[in-house]
Design an enzyme around this catalytic site. Structure first.
Site, short mmCIF file in Angstrom:
data_model
loop_
_atom_site.label_atom_id
_atom_site.label_comp_id
_atom_site.label_asym_id
_atom_site.label_seq_id
_atom_site.Cartn_x
_atom_site.Cartn_y
_atom_site.Cartn_z
N ASP A 6 0.86 -1.19 0.00
CA ASP A 6 0.00 0.00 0.00
C ASP A 6 0.90 1.24 0.00
OD1 ASP A 6 -1.93 1.95 0.43
OD2 ASP A 6 -2.08 1.54 2.58
N THR A 10 2.55 9.65 2.17
CA THR A 10 3.40 9.81 3.35
C THR A 10 4.09 8.52 3.75
OG1 THR A 10 1.94 11.57 4.16
CG2 THR A 10 3.45 10.59 5.75
N ASP A 110 -6.43 3.14 -3.20
CA ASP A 110 -6.61 2.91 -1.76
C ASP A 110 -8.08 2.99 -1.37
OD1 ASP A 110 -6.59 5.64 -2.42
OD2 ASP A 110 -5.75 6.25 -0.48
#
Length: 256
Positions: A6, A10, A110
């Site tokens: 994933d 960040t 996501d």
């Protein structure tokens, strides 16, 4: 075994599944200038450290990315270090739900994974709040279809932008302050970012409930979820590994 990756703006989180069991997961900062070999070193070293298994047992890899520059890096890493052609999550894959979006290709990977995992867990209508670089709200219908969502700046993003644009302000560690009224600049910024984020989350959820015509289950995931969910009036559960679970669901759905 399945390696689920994933890739966020960040952080990058890697999970290792043995059939339906998540054995372990690791998190590092998303270095946007990462090389294929650096990615390979990160994944293989952490795998060897945390998983008592041979790397050759990884026979599937699925990549979920919102960072185009890193998508190819991890795809190449999968080929070079595992000799596996990865599955890259997108709206173009077979999905266990329909996407009610004017342009389904605009929905982030996501968000698709979160929708798949959220419905698989609860089998009912729900809202997934993902608190990361952006705070996203994804609305899933009672039959599992993806209805749409909301995107807003995440708390860390808001704090960084405040420090960048205000000459005398600076970045602070965002955490729950003891009081709303700050007695220092740092505590005042913390209070504004923390309670402002909670207020934004709950206000958006209330607006979604109004538009749907009913209140529905709201859950949270993402790097900042644990920090904020406890003070929300509506978020009932935090599931840190939700996106990884969704990646696996979509990867499994595309086996046949």
């Amino acid at each position: 075994m399945l390696l689920a990756i994933d890739i966020g703006n960040t952080n990058t989180v890697v999970g290792v599944f043995d059939r339906d069991k998540l054995l372990s997961h690791f998190r590092i900062a998303s270095n946007h200038s990462l090389t294929v070999d650096e990615a390979g070193l990160f994944v293989t070293s952490l795998f060897n450290q945390h998983i008592k298994a041979d790397l050759s047992q990884i026979d599937r890899i699925a990549v979920c990315s919102v960072v185009p520059t890193l998508t190819g890096v991890y795809e190449q890493m999968a080929q070079k270090y595992f000799n596996v052609t990865p599955l890259t999550v997108s709206s173009r894959l077979k999905l266990p739900f329909k996407i009610d979006y004017l342009d389904p290709t605009e929905v982030g990977a996501d968000r698709l994974a979160n929708a798949a995992a959220g419905f698989a867990r609860f089998k009912k209508a729900l809202i997934v709040v993902d608190l990361g670089t952006a705070t996203t709200f994804d609305i899933i219908a009672k039959n599992g279809d993806y209805l749409g969502g909301v995107i807003s700046p995440g708390p860390q993003t808001a704090g960084a932008n405040l420090a960048k644009r205000a000459a005398r302000l600076f970045q602070v560690r965002i955490e729950r302050p003891e009081k709303v009224i700050g007695k220092t600049t740092a505590s005042a910024i913390k209070a504004g970012l923390y309670f402002g984020s909670i207020g934004m989350i709950d206000n958006i959820l209330e607006k979604i409930f109004e538009e749907l015509g009913h209140k529905t289950l709201a859950i949270a995931t993402g790097g900042d979820a644990e920090t904020y969910a406890s003070d929300s009036k509506y978020i009932s559960e935090v599931i840190p590994t939700l996106t990884l679970e969704g990646i696996k669901i979509i990867a499994d759905f595309n086996l046949s």
